[in-house]
Design a protein around this motif. Structure first.
Motif, PDB file in Angstrom:
ATOM      1  N   VAL A 143       1.082  -1.024  -0.080  1.00  0.00           N
ATOM      2  CA  VAL A 143      -0.061   0.127  -0.122  1.00  0.00           C
ATOM      3  C   VAL A 143       0.893   1.399   0.153  1.00  0.00           C
ATOM      4  CG1 VAL A 143      -0.326   0.350   2.544  1.00  0.00           C
ATOM      5  CG2 VAL A 143      -1.941   1.114   0.849  1.00  0.00           C
ATOM      6  N   ARG A 144       2.118   1.219   0.693  1.00  0.00           N
ATOM      7  CA  ARG A 144       2.886   2.273   0.502  1.00  0.00           C
ATOM      8  C   ARG A 144       3.338   2.636  -0.694  1.00  0.00           C
ATOM      9  NH1 ARG A 144       6.960  -0.090   5.061  1.00  0.00           N
ATOM     10  NH2 ARG A 144       6.838  -2.015   3.709  1.00  0.00           N
ATOM     11  N   PHE A 145       3.605   1.859  -1.685  1.00  0.00           N
ATOM     12  CA  PHE A 145       3.848   2.166  -3.099  1.00  0.00           C
ATOM     13  C   PHE A 145       2.941   2.950  -3.685  1.00  0.00           C
ATOM     14  CE2 PHE A 145       6.285  -1.724  -2.362  1.00  0.00           C
ATOM     15  CZ  PHE A 145       7.568  -1.094  -2.462  1.00  0.00           C
ATOM     16  N   LEU A 146       1.651   2.468  -3.494  1.00  0.00           N
ATOM     17  CA  LEU A 146       0.318   3.391  -3.874  1.00  0.00           C
ATOM     18  C   LEU A 146       0.231   4.668  -3.392  1.00  0.00           C
ATOM     19  CD1 LEU A 146      -1.500   2.371  -6.025  1.00  0.00           C
ATOM     20  CD2 LEU A 146      -3.238   1.990  -4.327  1.00  0.00           C
ATOM     21  N   PHE A 147       0.734   4.870  -2.097  1.00  0.00           N
ATOM     22  CA  PHE A 147       0.608   6.158  -1.523  1.00  0.00           C
ATOM     23  C   PHE A 147       1.806   7.011  -2.302  1.00  0.00           C
ATOM     24  CE2 PHE A 147       1.399   9.323   1.681  1.00  0.00           C
ATOM     25  CZ  PHE A 147       0.038   9.603   2.296  1.00  0.00           C
ATOM     26  N   LEU A 148       2.849   6.372  -2.364  1.00  0.00           N
ATOM     27  CA  LEU A 148       4.014   7.183  -2.968  1.00  0.00           C
ATOM     28  C   LEU A 148       3.394   7.659  -4.276  1.00  0.00           C
ATOM     29  CD1 LEU A 148       7.089   4.964  -2.373  1.00  0.00           C
ATOM     30  CD2 LEU A 148       6.366   7.115  -1.070  1.00  0.00           C
ATOM     31  N   ALA A 149       2.681   6.739  -5.272  1.00  0.00           N
ATOM     32  CA  ALA A 149       2.366   7.039  -6.553  1.00  0.00           C
ATOM     33  C   ALA A 149       1.405   8.325  -6.503  1.00  0.00           C
ATOM     34  CB  ALA A 149       1.778   5.909  -7.101  1.00  0.00           C
ATOM     35  N   ALA A 150       0.292   8.104  -5.525  1.00  0.00           N
ATOM     36  CA  ALA A 150      -0.749   9.115  -5.543  1.00  0.00           C
ATOM     37  C   ALA A 150      -0.216  10.401  -4.904  1.00  0.00           C
ATOM     38  CB  ALA A 150      -1.796   8.769  -4.498  1.00  0.00           C
ATOM     39  N   GLU A 260      17.347  -0.273  -2.016  1.00  0.00           N
ATOM     40  CA  GLU A 260      17.270   1.158  -2.515  1.00  0.00           C
ATOM     41  C   GLU A 260      16.538   1.122  -3.821  1.00  0.00           C
ATOM     42  OE1 GLU A 260      20.873   3.302  -3.287  1.00  0.00           O
ATOM     43  OE2 GLU A 260      21.558   2.036  -1.627  1.00  0.00           O
ATOM     44  N   GLY A 261      15.944   1.895  -4.226  1.00  0.00           N
ATOM     45  CA  GLY A 261      15.485   2.230  -5.556  1.00  0.00           C
ATOM     46  C   GLY A 261      14.918   3.431  -5.951  1.00  0.00           C
ATOM     47  N   GLU A 262      14.755   3.889  -7.063  1.00  0.00           N
ATOM     48  CA  GLU A 262      14.242   5.084  -7.704  1.00  0.00           C
ATOM     49  C   GLU A 262      12.886   5.089  -7.480  1.00  0.00           C
ATOM     50  OE1 GLU A 262      15.733   7.941  -8.889  1.00  0.00           O
ATOM     51  OE2 GLU A 262      17.782   7.478  -9.237  1.00  0.00           O
ATOM     52  N   ILE A 263      12.061   6.048  -6.824  1.00  0.00           N
ATOM     53  CA  ILE A 263      10.647   5.735  -6.584  1.00  0.00           C
ATOM     54  C   ILE A 263       9.823   5.914  -7.850  1.00  0.00           C
ATOM     55  CG2 ILE A 263       8.599   7.041  -5.800  1.00  0.00           C
ATOM     56  CD1 ILE A 263      10.277   8.066  -3.455  1.00  0.00           C
ATOM     57  N   ASP A 264      10.327   6.572  -8.759  1.00  0.00           N
ATOM     58  CA  ASP A 264       9.676   6.917 -10.154  1.00  0.00           C
ATOM     59  C   ASP A 264       9.853   5.494 -11.007  1.00  0.00           C
ATOM     60  OD1 ASP A 264       8.576   9.236  -9.734  1.00  0.00           O
ATOM     61  OD2 ASP A 264      10.196  10.120 -10.698  1.00  0.00           O
ATOM     62  N   GLN A 265      10.749   4.571 -10.527  1.00  0.00           N
ATOM     63  CA  GLN A 265      11.010   3.386 -11.470  1.00  0.00           C
ATOM     64  C   GLN A 265      10.504   1.990 -10.566  1.00  0.00           C
ATOM     65  OE1 GLN A 265      12.220   3.285 -14.445  1.00  0.00           O
ATOM     66  NE2 GLN A 265      12.260   5.630 -14.189  1.00  0.00           N
ATOM     67  N   LEU A 266       9.588   2.390  -9.483  1.00  0.00           N
ATOM     68  CA  LEU A 266       9.148   1.122  -8.844  1.00  0.00           C
ATOM     69  C   LEU A 266       7.927   0.532  -9.605  1.00  0.00           C
ATOM     70  CD1 LEU A 266       9.123   2.476  -5.229  1.00  0.00           C
ATOM     71  CD2 LEU A 266      10.974   0.782  -6.288  1.00  0.00           C
ATOM     72  N   ARG A 267       7.725  -0.703  -9.429  1.00  0.00           N
ATOM     73  CA  ARG A 267       6.584  -1.178 -10.511  1.00  0.00           C
ATOM     74  C   ARG A 267       5.144  -0.655 -10.167  1.00  0.00           C
ATOM     75  NH1 ARG A 267       2.190  -4.818 -10.328  1.00  0.00           N
ATOM     76  NH2 ARG A 267       2.469  -4.631  -7.812  1.00  0.00           N
ATOM     77  N   ALA A 268       4.983  -0.531  -8.867  1.00  0.00           N
ATOM     78  CA  ALA A 268       3.530  -0.070  -8.425  1.00  0.00           C
ATOM     79  C   ALA A 268       3.147   1.262  -8.986  1.00  0.00           C
ATOM     80  CB  ALA A 268       3.087  -0.271  -6.962  1.00  0.00           C
ATOM     81  N   VAL A 269       4.468   1.954  -8.805  1.00  0.00           N
ATOM     82  CA  VAL A 269       4.384   3.702  -9.043  1.00  0.00           C
ATOM     83  C   VAL A 269       4.315   3.565 -10.499  1.00  0.00           C
ATOM     84  CG1 VAL A 269       5.557   5.855  -8.986  1.00  0.00           C
ATOM     85  CG2 VAL A 269       5.591   4.058  -6.957  1.00  0.00           C
ATOM     86  N   LYS A 270       4.844   2.939 -11.423  1.00  0.00           N
ATOM     87  CA  LYS A 270       4.802   3.327 -12.685  1.00  0.00           C
ATOM     88  C   LYS A 270       3.517   2.567 -13.457  1.00  0.00           C
ATOM     89  CE  LYS A 270       8.522   0.816 -14.014  1.00  0.00           C
ATOM     90  NZ  LYS A 270       9.552   0.069 -14.984  1.00  0.00           N
ATOM     91  N   GLU A 271       2.968   1.362 -12.640  1.00  0.00           N
ATOM     92  CA  GLU A 271       1.915   1.053 -13.216  1.00  0.00           C
ATOM     93  C   GLU A 271       0.328   1.036 -12.756  1.00  0.00           C
ATOM     94  OE1 GLU A 271       2.484  -3.365 -13.196  1.00  0.00           O
ATOM     95  OE2 GLU A 271       4.441  -3.273 -14.442  1.00  0.00           O
ATOM     96  N   SER A 272       0.604   1.918 -11.584  1.00  0.00           N
ATOM     97  CA  SER A 272      -0.764   2.465 -11.179  1.00  0.00           C
ATOM     98  C   SER A 272      -1.458   3.242 -12.168  1.00  0.00           C
ATOM     99  CB  SER A 272      -0.530   2.855  -9.762  1.00  0.00           C
ATOM    100  OG  SER A 272      -0.001   4.216  -9.750  1.00  0.00           O
ATOM    101  N   ARG A 273      -2.957   3.062 -12.077  1.00  0.00           N
ATOM    102  CA  ARG A 273      -3.617   3.886 -12.956  1.00  0.00           C
ATOM    103  C   ARG A 273      -4.814   4.853 -12.113  1.00  0.00           C
ATOM    104  NH1 ARG A 273      -4.348   0.109 -18.353  1.00  0.00           N
ATOM    105  NH2 ARG A 273      -2.394  -0.638 -18.411  1.00  0.00           N
TER     106      ARG A 273
END
Length: 357
Positions: A143-150, A260-273
């Motif tokens: 869920v944290r990845f979805l929050f980062l994306a939003a 570690e990783g780039e936030i904008d390259q995380l799967r859930a961040v890139k693929e969430s719609r």
């Protein structure tokens, strides 16, 4: 129904009960009512926008809505190391060479590092043993990845996650016994507890500033550098599946790896719609893919898992799901497939000391 939402002051009793089940190694969830109350208050203040960036941190809870009980927590620290140094070891190499003797010997070393200063941190992941079934762990962790994306604007360019290193049931860490014990003069569990409580000044005061030669460590200590506790292996697999990776940084106490990783390259961040909410009752088939869905309401953030078709475009919410998310027909919904592809990773149990400082 299992719901993710922001922590509230009234959750203190449940979270205190959870903290008593963590065991040694999850330093960011100490069984200390005063500290946990302060952590909850800091999270509430973060959502309210009343804290400086250095102090901001989000604490999410997993609530069993039928039991009205908090059964898990996970968190995000916005930017670590801005108010006090953020320490870890960086694995490196020094070369010892003698041309006259024709000897060229690379020597593995550990350098004290502050390289992750300012990074966003995924932290404080813990799920009650009684709920380590189904996909509860996946929901709580991802869920944290979805929050980062939003709400991308609130976070840094990079994200890290410290993983729990190897220690036994009594709290003995092979790496600590070979390194930390000689400099700190205390047991591993006590040093870990102090950092989890936010008392970190002793690290700068007592830790050696020069590189450590790993060849001088015990065999057991060398063997656990960059390795995770068995209970943390599933959590590591989940994070690596989302795009984080080990880049040679380890914890100074138990040598657990930092991912570690780039936030904008995380799967859930890139693929969430983003898509409009559609209301309809839907059946839950065993083979249907799962989607992590959330509203776009910052201070009233809510998320849960639903079943759907092969693509997010076919997602619908039942009336009960829409109500618990605080959504109506036509409102925006953010969604992402729970798993990359169709590979259901095992449910995570706990990360390391995702710091409650």
């Amino acid at each position: 129904m299992m719901l993710i939402r922001p922590v509230r002051p009234g959750d203190l009793a449940d979270i205190l009960q959870l903290s008593g089940k963590t065991g040694i190694g999850l330093t960011s969830l100490p069984k200390d009512e005063v500290h946990l109350r302060a952590r909850i208050e800091r999270s509430v203040a973060t959502w309210e926008g009343s804290l400086e960036k250095a102090d901001q941190g989000y604490l999410f809870v997993l609530e069993d809505t039928e039991q009205q009980k908090v059964v898990g927590v996970s968190a995000i620290e916005v930017a670590v190391g801005l108010s006090e140094p953020w320490y870890n070891f960086r694995l490196g190499t020094l070369v010892h060479a003698s041309k006259s003797l024709n000897i060229y010997k690379p020597v593995p070393t550990l350098f004290l590092s502050n390289d992750h200063t300012g990074y966003t941190e995924l932290c404080t992941l813990f799920l009650d043993n009684d709920y380590r079934n189904g996909k509860n762990g996946q929901l709580l962790a991802k869920v944290r990845f979805l929050f980062l994306a939003a709400f991308r604007q609130y976070f840094s360019r990079k994200v890290i996650a410290e993983m729990r290193g190897v220690s036994d049931d009594t709290g003995h860490s092979p790496f600590w016994d070979s390194v930390g014990r000689h400099f700190f003069g205390m047991e591993f569990a006590e040093a870990d507890r102090l950092t989890g409580m936010g008392q970190k000044s002793f690290i700068a005061e007592l830790m050696p500033k020069h590189p450590l030669y790993t060849e001088l460590l015990s065999h057991d200590a060398r063997a656990v550098i960059g390795e995770v506790h068995p209970q943390t292996a599933p959590a590591r697999a989940v994070l690596e599946g989302e795009g984080l990776s080990y880049q040679g940084y380890v914890d100074i106490f138990d040598a657990g790896p930092t991912l570690e990783g780039e936030i904008d390259q995380l799967r859930a961040v890139k693929e969430s719609r983003l898509m409009p909410v559609r209301l309809a009752e839907h059946s839950e088939g065993a083979d249907e893919p799962l989607y992590l869905v959330a509203n776009e309401q910052y201070q009233n953030f809510r998320a849960l898992l639903i079943t759907g078709g092969e693509t997010p475009e076919s997602l619908t919410l039942s009336a009960a799901e829409a109500e618990i998310l605080g959504l109506r027909e036509g409102d925006n919904l953010r969604a992402v497939a729970l798993f990359p592809g169709k590979d259901p990773n095992p449910a995570p149990q706990s990360l390391k000391k995702e710091t409650l400082a």
